[in-house]
Motif scaffolding. Sequence first.
Motif, PDB file in Angstrom:
ATOM      1  N   PHE A  74       8.761 -24.292  48.674  1.00 62.26           N
ATOM      2  CA  PHE A  74       8.730 -25.725  48.344  1.00 62.26           C
ATOM      3  C   PHE A  74       7.426 -26.359  48.828  1.00 62.26           C
ATOM      4  CE2 PHE A  74       9.754 -30.149  49.657  1.00 62.26           C
ATOM      5  CZ  PHE A  74      10.005 -30.669  48.397  1.00 62.26           C
ATOM      6  N   GLU A 108      -0.316 -31.416  44.838  1.00 55.90           N
ATOM      7  CA  GLU A 108      -1.158 -32.405  45.498  1.00 55.90           C
ATOM      8  C   GLU A 108      -2.640 -32.048  45.311  1.00 55.90           C
ATOM      9  OE1 GLU A 108       0.465 -34.858  47.302  1.00 55.90           O
ATOM     10  OE2 GLU A 108      -1.348 -35.851  48.039  1.00 55.90           O
ATOM     11  N   LEU A 156      -6.353 -33.401  43.005  1.00 55.12           N
ATOM     12  CA  LEU A 156      -7.681 -33.634  43.572  1.00 55.12           C
ATOM     13  C   LEU A 156      -8.751 -32.728  42.972  1.00 55.12           C
ATOM     14  CD1 LEU A 156      -6.905 -33.882  47.394  1.00 55.12           C
ATOM     15  CD2 LEU A 156      -7.561 -35.754  45.874  1.00 55.12           C
ATOM     16  N   LEU A 182      -2.959 -17.744  53.055  1.00 52.93           N
ATOM     17  CA  LEU A 182      -1.996 -18.353  53.944  1.00 52.93           C
ATOM     18  C   LEU A 182      -0.584 -17.974  53.524  1.00 52.93           C
ATOM     19  CD1 LEU A 182      -1.833 -20.255  56.275  1.00 52.93           C
ATOM     20  CD2 LEU A 182      -1.740 -22.142  54.679  1.00 52.93           C
ATOM     21  N   PHE A 193       3.047 -15.526  55.214  1.00 54.53           N
ATOM     22  CA  PHE A 193       4.464 -15.846  55.310  1.00 54.53           C
ATOM     23  C   PHE A 193       5.324 -14.859  54.542  1.00 54.53           C
ATOM     24  CE2 PHE A 193       2.544 -19.684  56.639  1.00 54.53           C
ATOM     25  CZ  PHE A 193       3.432 -20.207  57.550  1.00 54.53           C
ATOM     26  N   PRO A 202      13.961 -32.987  52.038  1.00 48.90           N
ATOM     27  CA  PRO A 202      13.310 -33.183  50.740  1.00 48.90           C
ATOM     28  C   PRO A 202      13.717 -32.054  49.787  1.00 48.90           C
ATOM     29  CG  PRO A 202      11.789 -32.093  52.218  1.00 48.90           C
ATOM     30  CD  PRO A 202      13.082 -32.277  52.981  1.00 48.90           C
ATOM     31  N   LEU A 239       3.308 -24.278  59.597  1.00 41.30           N
ATOM     32  CA  LEU A 239       2.577 -24.118  58.349  1.00 41.30           C
ATOM     33  C   LEU A 239       1.384 -25.065  58.275  1.00 41.30           C
ATOM     34  CD1 LEU A 239       4.495 -22.929  55.427  1.00 41.30           C
ATOM     35  CD2 LEU A 239       2.531 -24.344  54.928  1.00 41.30           C
ATOM     36  N   PHE A 240       1.593 -26.301  58.704  1.00 41.77           N
ATOM     37  CA  PHE A 240       0.478 -27.254  58.643  1.00 41.77           C
ATOM     38  C   PHE A 240      -0.604 -26.907  59.663  1.00 41.77           C
ATOM     39  CE2 PHE A 240       3.238 -29.742  55.970  1.00 41.77           C
ATOM     40  CZ  PHE A 240       2.325 -30.291  55.083  1.00 41.77           C
ATOM     41  N   LEU A 291      -2.470 -24.094  58.130  1.00 40.45           N
ATOM     42  CA  LEU A 291      -3.240 -24.618  56.998  1.00 40.45           C
ATOM     43  C   LEU A 291      -4.490 -25.354  57.480  1.00 40.45           C
ATOM     44  CD1 LEU A 291      -2.941 -24.869  53.917  1.00 40.45           C
ATOM     45  CD2 LEU A 291      -1.724 -27.002  54.266  1.00 40.45           C
ATOM     46  N   ILE A 330      -9.216 -33.927  51.132  1.00 44.44           N
ATOM     47  CA  ILE A 330      -8.241 -32.877  51.427  1.00 44.44           C
ATOM     48  C   ILE A 330      -7.409 -33.267  52.654  1.00 44.44           C
ATOM     49  CG2 ILE A 330      -7.947 -30.485  52.182  1.00 44.44           C
ATOM     50  CD1 ILE A 330     -10.302 -29.750  50.411  1.00 44.44           C
ATOM     51  N   SER A 379      -4.935 -35.807  51.697  1.00 40.61           N
ATOM     52  CA  SER A 379      -3.898 -35.202  50.886  1.00 40.61           C
ATOM     53  C   SER A 379      -2.875 -34.471  51.758  1.00 40.61           C
ATOM     54  CB  SER A 379      -4.589 -34.225  49.924  1.00 40.61           C
ATOM     55  OG  SER A 379      -3.665 -33.559  49.148  1.00 40.61           O
ATOM     56  N   ASN A 428      -0.603 -36.968  53.504  1.00 39.53           N
ATOM     57  CA  ASN A 428       0.423 -37.466  52.573  1.00 39.53           C
ATOM     58  C   ASN A 428       1.570 -36.496  52.467  1.00 39.53           C
ATOM     59  OD1 ASN A 428      -0.544 -39.859  51.709  1.00 39.53           O
ATOM     60  ND2 ASN A 428      -1.738 -38.997  50.013  1.00 39.53           N
ATOM     61  N   LEU A 429       1.185 -35.235  52.338  1.00 36.32           N
ATOM     62  CA  LEU A 429       2.171 -34.195  52.139  1.00 36.32           C
ATOM     63  C   LEU A 429       3.049 -34.059  53.365  1.00 36.32           C
ATOM     64  CD1 LEU A 429       2.969 -32.088  50.138  1.00 36.32           C
ATOM     65  CD2 LEU A 429       1.340 -30.537  51.171  1.00 36.32           C
ATOM     66  N   ARG A 486       5.786 -36.499  53.651  1.00 36.81           N
ATOM     67  CA  ARG A 486       6.959 -36.259  52.803  1.00 36.81           C
ATOM     68  C   ARG A 486       8.011 -35.446  53.536  1.00 36.81           C
ATOM     69  NH1 ARG A 486       5.721 -34.312  46.773  1.00 36.81           N
ATOM     70  NH2 ARG A 486       7.960 -33.958  46.882  1.00 36.81           N
ATOM     71  N   PHE A 487       7.556 -34.692  54.555  1.00 36.18           N
ATOM     72  CA  PHE A 487       8.496 -33.846  55.276  1.00 36.18           C
ATOM     73  C   PHE A 487       9.013 -34.524  56.528  1.00 36.18           C
ATOM     74  CE2 PHE A 487       6.462 -30.916  52.553  1.00 36.18           C
ATOM     75  CZ  PHE A 487       7.421 -29.973  52.283  1.00 36.18           C
TER      76      PHE A 487
END
Lengths: 349, 349
Positions: free
Chosen positions: A249, A257, A261, A280, A284, B136, B250-251, B254, B273, B276, B279-280, B283-284
Motif C-alpha cells: 500500500f 505521489e 511530480l 528499497l 522488504f 488508511p 520504511l520512511f 526511504l 520530493i 511529497s 504529505n504521504l 496520510r498514515f
Amino acid sequence: MRIALDAMGGDFAPGPIVAGAVEAVLDREDLITVLVGDRERIEAELEKAPQAPRDRLPIVHAAEAIGMDEKPVEALRKKRDNSISRSWAMMAAGEVQAIVSAGNTGAMVASALFAGAHAKMFLPGVRRPGIAAIFPSHQGPIVIIDVGANMAPKPEDLYQYGLMGSIYAEEILGVTAPRIGILNVGSEEEKGNDLTRGTRKLFEESPWASRFVGNVEGRDIYEGHVRVVICDGFVGNVLLKAGEGAVDFLFATLREELARLLPEFPVEVGQKIAGSLMNLKRRFEYEEFGGAPLLGIRGACIICHGSSKSRAIKNALRVANLMAADRINAKIVEQLGATLDDAVDAPKS
Amino acid sequence: MRIALDAMGGDFAPGPIVAGAVEAVLDREDLITVLVGDRERIEAELEKAPQAPRDRLPIVHAAEAIGMDEKPVEALRKKRDNSISRSWAMMAAGEVQAIVSAGNTGAMVASALFAGAHAKMFLPGVRRPGIAAIFPSHQGPIVIIDVGANMAPKPEDLYQYGLMGSIYAEEILGVTAPRIGILNVGSEEEKGNDLTRGTRKLFEESPWASRFVGNVEGRDIYEGHVRVVICDGFVGNVLLKAGEGAVDFLFATLREELARLLPEFPVEVGQKIAGSLMNLKRRFEYEEFGGAPLLGIRGACIICHGSSKSRAIKNALRVANLMAADRINAKIVEQLGATLDDAVDAPKS
C-alpha cells in the motif's frame, strides 16, 4: 546434498520454480535438486534451459498438485499423489535432506505434521514445528516465530520457538547471541494473556534467561534490539501478511505521489528515483532469504512466498542447503535436551 | 457541548494538549473544553495563548498525572486524584458529554471499566467497550476494532464490535453500508480459532449477515473492500503498533536512500520530493481523525496517540464533539437491542 523442490507450488508454478532450480544447481556443483511434480510440465520448462545440468535435476513424478487456496487437510486427503506429500515422503525416507516449496503453506505444515506423527519427522524433544519469518530492522534481519504453523500454542511451544529461532538467527543470519522477546501489547511484566505470562515464566527460570528480554511491542520490532520475536501462529501470520499489505500500500501510494511530480523533473532524475524505490522495495521482500524455514523437523524445510520468482527459489535452495549442512538441528536437539528437564514438559519420543 | 480534555496525558503534555484545546474552541463557538490536570501548569500554557477564550476553557484541578508507562490498574489505585479518573468521574456525573486523552491507554480503558462497573457508563446491552482504530486503505479510511481494550473477548464481544464499528464507519467516516469482516489467517470458513469461528456463526445467524463477508487476511486490510475489521484486542494492538513501526522504518529507510541521491539533484527537486514524502507520511498518521474512539460507552471518548501534537488534539476534540452530538450511541443501543435476543447473550443491565 539432495533437496526436494515442489515444482508445482506457487502462483506461477512450474515456470519460475524450475528456473530457480536450474540457477541454483548451476551455482553449486554439489547440489542435486529433485523436481517433484507433473513430469511433462517440468520437462517442458527444463527444455527452455539447455544449459541445465540434467543429471543434477532429476524429476520425481506426482500426478496431482494442491492449489494455493485449497483447504489443506481436505486436499491432502483427496489428492494422495500430490507434490507436497511426495516431497515429505522422500524426506521421511532419507532420500532428500531438505524440502523447498512455494505452495500452499497450510498443506506444507499439515503434511509435515502427518509425516511427523507417522515417521518421527520432528526433532527429538520438539513439541511442534514453527515457521520462522525474516523481517527487516534497523539492526539487520530479525526472526519472528511462529507465523502460521501453530494457531493455539502452549507456553512450552513458544519457549521452544524462542530457542529454535535463536539458533537459526545465530547460525544462518550470523547474529551473535541474539536476544529473545515475546510479542506483546506492552512492556510491563503482567501485560498480555496467559500464554505470554506463562512463556515469560518459562524463560526466566531457564538457562536462556540471560538472552531473554521480556515483552516486545509491535512498534519496537523494526528497531531490531530484539532479534528473535516469539508469538502464536495466529498473531504472527496476521502480522506477516499485514506487513506485506502495508508495504504494498505504501509503495503504491508513493508511486502515485511521485508520478504526479516526475513530469516536472528531468528524465534522469525520474529514473534514479524509480531505481531507488525498487532497491528499497527489495529490502522488504526478502528474496535473499528465499522464504521462511519450518524449524523443529529432521532435515530442512523452506516455505517460500506464493509469488516467488526464480531468484527467491534459488535463494531458498541455497539456504535449505546451508541449513541441511549446518549443525543447526544438532544444536536445537542439544539445547532442547539441556533445558528440557528444567523448563519444558516435552512429549517422550 | 462540554468535553473533558486530559491536559496531562501524552508524551509532550501539557504544552500541545492545551494548544490543541485553544485551537478547537477558537474553531467552534459552541464548544467548551474542560482542561483537567495541574492547574498551575495549565495556566502557564494558557498564558502563552492570549487569544484563548478563557470562559470556554475552564480548568478542573487534578493533583496527579499517570505516566505513559505506568501500570494502569496500580497507578489508578495509587494516584486517586489523577486527571484520567477525574475526567471519567465528570462524564459519569453528566458534567461533560465526552472525554479526550492522549495519556496512558490502559489507564483510560481501566478507568472506563471502573466507571462502567460503578456508574453504569456502558451503553445498555454493551458487554465491553472496544477501541476502534482508523487505518488508511485504497478505498479510504477503515475501522479496526478492538485494538487494545479487551485482550480475551468472546464471540459475543466481537459481534458487538462489528456492529459498533460499522455504525461508527457510517456515521463518522461517511461510509455507506460498510462491510464487516473478521481478521483471520485465511479466507476459508474453518480457518483460525474458536473465537473467529464462533464470531462467524453469530454473524451468519444475525440480521447483519448481509454486511458480513467472513474472514479478512492481513494483506487484504489495505485493499479497503472490508471497511470494518474485527479482532481481539491483543491481535489488534500488535497490528496497530507494528503498522506504526513499519511505516516509521520504511520512511527512515526511504529518507536514507533519497538522501544519497538528493545531492545530485537540483535543490527544487529535493524540496518537492521532501514535501511529497511529508504529505504521504501524514496520510498514515491520522491526525485528521485525532485518535481512536472507545465505543460502547455513554458519551464519547477519543484516545489519542501519546505523541499527539496540537493538530491531533484539535481534531480529536472535533470528532468527540461530532460523536457526542450524533445519533451514534442511540443507533448502537437500537441495533444491539434489535439483535441482542437473536444473537448475543448480553449481561442484563
